[in-house]
Design a protein around this motif. Structure first.
Motif, short mmCIF file in Angstrom:
data_model
loop_
_atom_site.label_atom_id
_atom_site.label_comp_id
_atom_site.label_asym_id
_atom_site.label_seq_id
_atom_site.Cartn_x
_atom_site.Cartn_y
_atom_site.Cartn_z
N GLY A 393 0.90 -1.26 0.16
CA GLY A 393 0.08 -0.03 -0.06
C GLY A 393 1.00 1.31 0.14
N PHE A 394 0.35 2.21 -0.66
CA PHE A 394 0.88 3.67 -0.55
C PHE A 394 -0.15 4.61 -0.53
N HIS A 395 0.01 5.61 0.39
CA HIS A 395 -0.97 6.65 0.58
C HIS A 395 -0.31 7.92 -0.29
N HIS A 396 -0.86 8.33 -1.55
CA HIS A 396 -0.52 9.27 -2.26
C HIS A 396 -0.91 10.81 -1.89
N VAL A 397 -0.25 11.60 -1.12
CA VAL A 397 -0.43 12.87 -0.85
C VAL A 397 0.06 13.56 -1.92
N VAL A 398 -0.64 14.28 -2.86
CA VAL A 398 -0.09 14.85 -4.16
C VAL A 398 0.70 16.07 -3.68
N ARG A 399 1.74 16.43 -4.51
CA ARG A 399 2.54 17.55 -4.15
C ARG A 399 2.87 18.43 -5.41
N ASP A 400 3.43 19.69 -5.21
CA ASP A 400 3.65 20.32 -6.39
C ASP A 400 4.38 19.61 -7.63
#
Length: 621
Positions: A393-400
């Motif tokens: 699993g991977f939690h993708h917290v979007v970034r610039d």
């Protein structure tokens, strides 16, 4: 056919036990090479410099994407391959959004094959080799069916390396001098396809190493969808100028389906190990590790960071009589708590033909089921033919930095051989003798190498005046080495003497001590190497002696201890003489006068560490 052969083997073992016959575990000598029933471009074979070899079959499924089957490894020195996996593929990609508005199941709803499989360019496989794959599929929309047929370069096979695969600097205790250095660059190869599902593009990559390890990787790239800019400060991250637009955070729950086939065994088990702190020890608390067999299909959740699992073939034994197995290794997997399916790190089930996907199963024999259903429906069965459903699993917290294109982020885990072989598949020759407790420091200047107890320098009182400095070798100069064909010799017997590290073209005198009987003279070549056959003088008396060689110009000396026996030493030499290889020793790089001064210092209580030094035939950096 695989399942039938397993059933036949298990039935045969049952009959043998019932009849009172002994069932012999499969060993290195009895294991049969697995059959790989593919050929041509569908077959992958790779050999590494250390002797490790891999073979497998590959194909691309319309839903799973890359599928590898009959994955087997041959360890250095073995005659045949041993199966690791019967098959492996992605079993689901579950993508829930933190906004709660969407949940995607990219494998079962879309797929990584057919129209989603991407054509790879030479640029993105620049250091590898592209392989074509032919596809045929149909799509029906509004009652109209369209057939597609194409062949595209879709698989990239790339050779890779890793620095510092291992390193062991063999040096005397407390010394800073150079000594034998065992180190190597590891080798591997990986198989990669790319699939595009809407805005995201996914790279499926499986890597195989010269150590027998396999890593499973899913990389997400592409672009952030404009439809995902619907979050707030708690469910997303501000992307772009100021805090006007929040892109929704989301999860990539990649389920891999690993169908184990360890060494072709009919019986395989899953074991869990937990480590817990115990009573106080001398300097730290004791930590106790205990293991237990997972008897039935189960959903496995780690009790702590110290929980780990392995799949083991209890009747397949390595040369040390340890059961062969593969261990799961997780560099870090984030478990999504919003869905019961994604909370176990691993679910283990018995193989069933219809159980192909971790959720929303598409096989009509068990439709719409999930790993939770597979486990619940067989909870009372003995777990003997394990399929592991591994949740990476991977939690993708979007970034610039994710715009645009998005930098690839990887989520990975590995399976590592545990006791698959008695030693590492990359063990260098100089360390092949180490198997078990060496009993002290490791010195590889003999074959087999010897182990000696570490020497702790005695405490000394700091001198009140500057001591006389003992001469040391100049930069680049090293102690000469000396090897002899046998350490037990009879008067009049011939023996071979070899050495290195002397001055170029100098005469090297060979003398037997204690009574200083001249044996002969050898001449060093341009590289300072000596070699020749000499005869032990008839005047040599029985007992312990030392053969000392001395360079006429350099004064460099080396020695080797020998035993003079009254009877011919042929019988003894058969076990440890020339038939077993040259016995190597080293000397000192100091001229004779300096060596004498060193002895005086030793007698006066100074410190002199005499240790053997390995000089040649060792892998170096």
């Amino acid at each position: 056919m695989k399942r039938m052969s397993r059933a036949i083997a298990l039935a045969a073992a049952t009959v043998a036990v019932a009849a009172g016959l002994a069932v012999v575990p499969v060993s290195a000598a009895t294991a049969a090479a697995p059959t790989v029933n593919c050929s041509g471009d569908a077959r992958i074979e790779k050999s590494f410099d250390n002797g490790t070899e891999w073979q497998m079959c590959w194909r691309i499924d319309s839903k799973h994407g890359l599928v590898l089957e009959q994955v087997a490894v041959k360890a250095p020195g073995e005659d045949s391959y041993r199966r690791v996996l019967d098959s492996v593929s992605l079993g689901q990609l579950n993508v829930p959004y933190d906004t709660g508005k969407n949940v995607w199941n990219d494998i079962t709803s879309y797929g990584f094959g057919n129209q989603y499989l991407q054509k790879l360019s030479a640029a993105e496989c620049s250091t590898g080799t592209l392989h074509d794959y032919g596809q045929a599929w149909s799509i029906t929309r509004r009652g109209e069916t369209t057939n597609y047929l194409r062949t595209i370069p879709s698989l990239c096979i790339t050779d890779t390396t890793r620095d510092l695969a291992y390193r062991s600097h063999e040096q005397t205790w407390g010394s800073i001098e150079d000594a034998p250095l065992f180190t190597a660059t590891g080798q591997a190869f990986d198989l990669t396809i790319v699939s595009k599902v809407d805005w995201y593009e996914y790279a499926t990559k499986v890597e195989f190493t010269d150590e027998g390890a396999i890593s499973f990787n899913l990389g997400a790239t592409g672009d952030v969808s404009y439809e995902d800019f619907d979050a707030d400060a708690t469910t997303g991250w501000p992307i772009g100028t100021d805090a006007a637009d929040y892109a929704a955070s989301h999860w990539h729950n990649a389920f891999w389906r690993l169908d184990f086939g360890l060494d072709g065994q009919a019986l395989q088990q899953v074991e869990q190990y937990d480590s817990t702190l115990g009573e106080p020890g001398e300097q730290a608390p004791l930590m106790h590790t205990t293991g237990a067999t997972v008897e039935h299909p189960a959903n496995l959740v780690p009790a702590a960071d110290t929980t780990w699992w392995r799949v083991v073939a209890p009747e397949s034994r390595n040369a040390d009589n340890h059961a062969r197995s593969y261990e799961f290794v997780f560099p870090g997997s984030q478990l999504y708590q919003g869905n019961p399916i994604t909370q176990p790190l691993i679910s283990v089930t018995n193989y069933a033909d219809c159980e192909q996907f971790a959720s929303n199963n598409l096989n009509p024999a068990c439709p719409n089921l999930s790993v939770l259903d597979y486990v619940a429906n067989s909870a009372d069965a003995a777990l003997t033919d394990p399929v592991a459903w591994v949740n990476s699993g991977f939690h993708h917290v979007v970034r610039d930095e994710d715009q645009s294109p998005m930098q690839t982020h990887w989520q990975s885990f590995s399976i590592m051989p545990r006791d698959w072989t008695a030693q590492s598949m990359s063990t260098p020759d100089g360390r092949s003798c180490i198997d078990g407790d060496p009993g002290g420091e490791i010195h590889s200047d003999e074959s087999p190498c010897e182990a000696v107890e570490p020497t702790t320098p005695p405490e000394t009182t700091p001198p009140t005046e500057t001591p006389t400095e003992t001469p040391t070798p100049t930069e680049g100069e090293d102690a000469p080495s000396l090897s002899i064909s046998s350490t037990e010799l009879s008067p009049g017997e011939s023996f071979e003497l070899e050495g290195a590290g002397f001055a170029a073209d100098e005469a090297v005198e060979v003398v037997l001590h204690s009574e200083s009987i001249t044996v002969g003279t050898l001449t060093a070549d341009a590289e300072g190497v000596i070699a020749g056959t000499l005869e032990l003088p008839a005047a040599a008396v029985a007992g312990e002696h030392t053969i000392v060689v001395t360079g006429a110009e350099s004064g460099l000396t080396a020695e080797v201890a020998v035993t003079v026996v009254s009877a011919p030493a042929g019988a003894a030499a058969a076990g440890g003489g020339s038939g077993a290889g040259m016995l190597a020793f080293t000397g000192t790089a100091l001229p004779i006068a300096a060596a004498s001064a060193a002895v005086v210092l030793l007698a006066a209580g100074g410190l002199l560490l005499l240790r053997r030094r390995r000089r040649s035939a060792i892998t170096s950096a």
